[in-house]
Scaffold this motif. Sequence first.
Motif, PDB file in Angstrom:
ATOM      1  N   LYS A  85      -2.910  -8.263   8.420  1.00 36.15           N
ATOM      2  CA  LYS A  85      -1.747  -9.001   8.922  1.00 36.15           C
ATOM      3  C   LYS A  85      -0.703  -9.212   7.820  1.00 36.15           C
ATOM      4  N   LYS A  86      -1.151  -9.391   6.583  1.00 44.58           N
ATOM      5  CA  LYS A  86      -0.227  -9.678   5.479  1.00 44.58           C
ATOM      6  C   LYS A  86       0.377  -8.415   4.853  1.00 44.58           C
ATOM      7  N   LEU A  87      -0.393  -7.317   4.779  1.00 42.56           N
ATOM      8  CA  LEU A  87       0.071  -6.162   4.008  1.00 42.56           C
ATOM      9  C   LEU A  87       0.487  -4.943   4.824  1.00 42.56           C
ATOM     10  N   SER A  88       0.018  -4.812   6.045  1.00 45.39           N
ATOM     11  CA  SER A  88       0.331  -3.606   6.804  1.00 45.39           C
ATOM     12  C   SER A  88       1.808  -3.562   7.173  1.00 45.39           C
ATOM     13  N   GLU A  89       2.368  -2.370   7.115  1.00 42.66           N
ATOM     14  CA  GLU A  89       3.771  -2.165   7.471  1.00 42.66           C
ATOM     15  C   GLU A  89       4.021  -2.594   8.918  1.00 42.66           C
ATOM     16  N   ASP A  90       3.117  -2.193   9.796  1.00 44.25           N
ATOM     17  CA  ASP A  90       3.238  -2.549  11.212  1.00 44.25           C
ATOM     18  C   ASP A  90       1.806  -2.678  11.722  1.00 44.25           C
ATOM     19  N   TYR A  91       1.248  -3.881  11.613  1.00 49.59           N
ATOM     20  CA  TYR A  91      -0.194  -4.027  11.857  1.00 49.59           C
ATOM     21  C   TYR A  91      -0.597  -3.827  13.311  1.00 49.59           C
ATOM     22  N   ARG A  92       0.342  -3.832  14.238  1.00 49.33           N
ATOM     23  CA  ARG A  92      -0.036  -3.625  15.632  1.00 49.33           C
ATOM     24  C   ARG A  92      -0.086  -2.153  16.023  1.00 49.33           C
TER      25      ARG A  92
END
Length: 139
Positions: A85-92
């Motif tokens: 949730k904190k680091l992904s470019e687009d976590y979804r």
Amino acid sequence: MKQIDEACIRKTNESNIKFEEKKSKIIFQNPKRDTFYCIQVDGCAIKTGVKCDNMLTNDEGLEFYIELKGCDVDHAIIQLEETIKKLSEDYRSWPKKAFIISTRQPAIDVKIQNAKKRFQKNYNTELLVRNTPYNYPMG
């Protein structure tokens, strides 16, 4: 991947990219010697709160999240979720893989099965729970 302090990143094109902590180890086999970025998440990219140990990424946007554990797989699941949730470019929508490397893998119980489904649905992430040492072939 979101912006991360350069001091937390190590660029490599090693044929075997290793992450080790205590007795847990994962080796990403990189026979083509592609360039990857090893990111120290715990204590560097994320200094406070719940987070996983490491991340591996490349210029194509590959995101691998790594938690090296003894046997507390339940806590590892929470650590990986928070880090994504904190680091992904687009976590979804961005496809990712998350690894829990454990010294003693519990039986694939209902909790782990539910976590795998939740990771896929909420984060587009394949969750892999493996015993140490684990070799992951890339290409």
